[in-house]
Write an enzyme that holds these catalytic residues in place. Structure first.
Site, mmCIF file in Angstrom:
data_model
loop_
_atom_site.group_PDB
_atom_site.id
_atom_site.type_symbol
_atom_site.label_atom_id
_atom_site.label_comp_id
_atom_site.label_asym_id
_atom_site.label_seq_id
_atom_site.Cartn_x
_atom_site.Cartn_y
_atom_site.Cartn_z
ATOM 1 N N SER A 140 45.696 7.452 61.785
ATOM 2 C CA SER A 140 45.771 7.969 63.156
ATOM 3 C C SER A 140 47.200 8.365 63.488
ATOM 4 C CB SER A 140 45.303 6.895 64.145
ATOM 5 O OG SER A 140 45.545 7.285 65.480
ATOM 6 N N TYR B 232 45.687 -1.705 67.293
ATOM 7 C CA TYR B 232 45.220 -0.471 66.656
ATOM 8 C C TYR B 232 46.387 0.326 66.083
ATOM 9 C CZ TYR B 232 43.042 4.104 66.058
ATOM 10 O OH TYR B 232 42.595 5.305 65.533
#
Length: 262
Positions: free
Chosen positions: A152, A166
């Site tokens: 990501s 995350y």
């Protein structure tokens, strides 16, 4: 050196974790539609069954599924064993399964770290380690086996949302991928990461409902990602065209990560 051969994944055996929904579903479709034999795996057996039904209806490649809860190490072991019973080789492993947790800094719980890091980072290593013999069986110097890790841009930048575990897990995944590239490259297995920006997915659903205009406005290309974007990147990395790419972290975000705010 024609395109039909250069970007071909025909008859390659692929495992896509979290391949029934979101980005994983987009990747599964792109590979199956171009002649690969795609196994998808997640804990949602109904979603896997439905996805396989749709992928097989395309009439190009083949799709099947093996149910596994990636939070449970024993399930990951069973997945690797079952795949080994069905296939002698694995040409492409797509580590896509992931989770997120958003909560304010003052209340962010320890359980979030355990949950997110287990799925987004630890299990990537666990599964890769377990299926490496299958990857080695498929690998050759001219056509290595491939590991494609779905990272990501939040592992490259600092997001405004409070998703501490995350972002950290994805940054760790990016570096784990490079470490794997070094060690497994000697076995003719490549490891690369797609640092994805915003795509239509279950994980992004709530965020897009609230902030779509803001998100699209922050992307230089003015839109969020489509299935063609992520599937195309995986077709490149999984085919002869991507055979000499190893240890790369490729931003797939329309330019979001380089877009200046001031």
């Amino acid at each position: 050196m024609d395109i039909s051969n250069l970007f071909s994944v025909k008859d390659k055996v692929v495992l896509v974790t979290g391949g029934a929904k979101g980005i994983g579903r987009m990747i599964s479709e792109g590979l199956a539609q171009n002649g690969a034999k795609v196994y998808i795996s997640s804990r949602d057996s109904k979603a896997c069954e439905q996805a396989c039904k749709e992928l097989n209806a395309l009439g190009k490649g083949k799709a099947d599924y093996i149910t596994a809860d990636f939070y449970k190490e024993e399930d990951v072991k069973k997945l690797a064993e079952e795949l080994g019973r069905r296939e002698k080789k694995l040409h492409i492993l797509v580590n896509n399964s992931g989770s997120n947790w958003g909560e304010s800094f003052s209340t962010y719980p320890s359980s979030a770290w355990n949950r997110v890091l287990t799925l987004n980072l630890h299990r990537v290593f666990t599964l890769t380690q377990l299926v490496t013999p299958l990857l080695e069986a498929a690998a050759s110097p001219a056509d290595p086996a491939r590991i494609i890790n779905i990272g990501s841009i939040d592992g490259l930048r600092v997001p405004s949302l409070e998703t501490f575990a995350y972002s950290s897990s994805k940054a760790g995944l990016h570096h784990l991928s490079r470490v794997l590239a070094h060690h497994l490259g000697q076995r003719n297995i490549t490891s690369n990461t797609l640092a994805c920006g915003p795509f239509e997915s279950k994980m992004m659903k709530t965020t897009l409902e609230k902030f779509r205009d803001v998100i699209e406005g922050s992307v230089p290309l003015g839109r969020i990602g489509s299935k063609e974007d992520v599937a195309g990147a995986c077709l490149w990395l999984g085919s002869r065209a991507g055979a000499w790419v190893n240890g790369a972290t490729i931003t797939l975000d329309g330019g979001s990560v380089i877009s200046a705010k001031l």
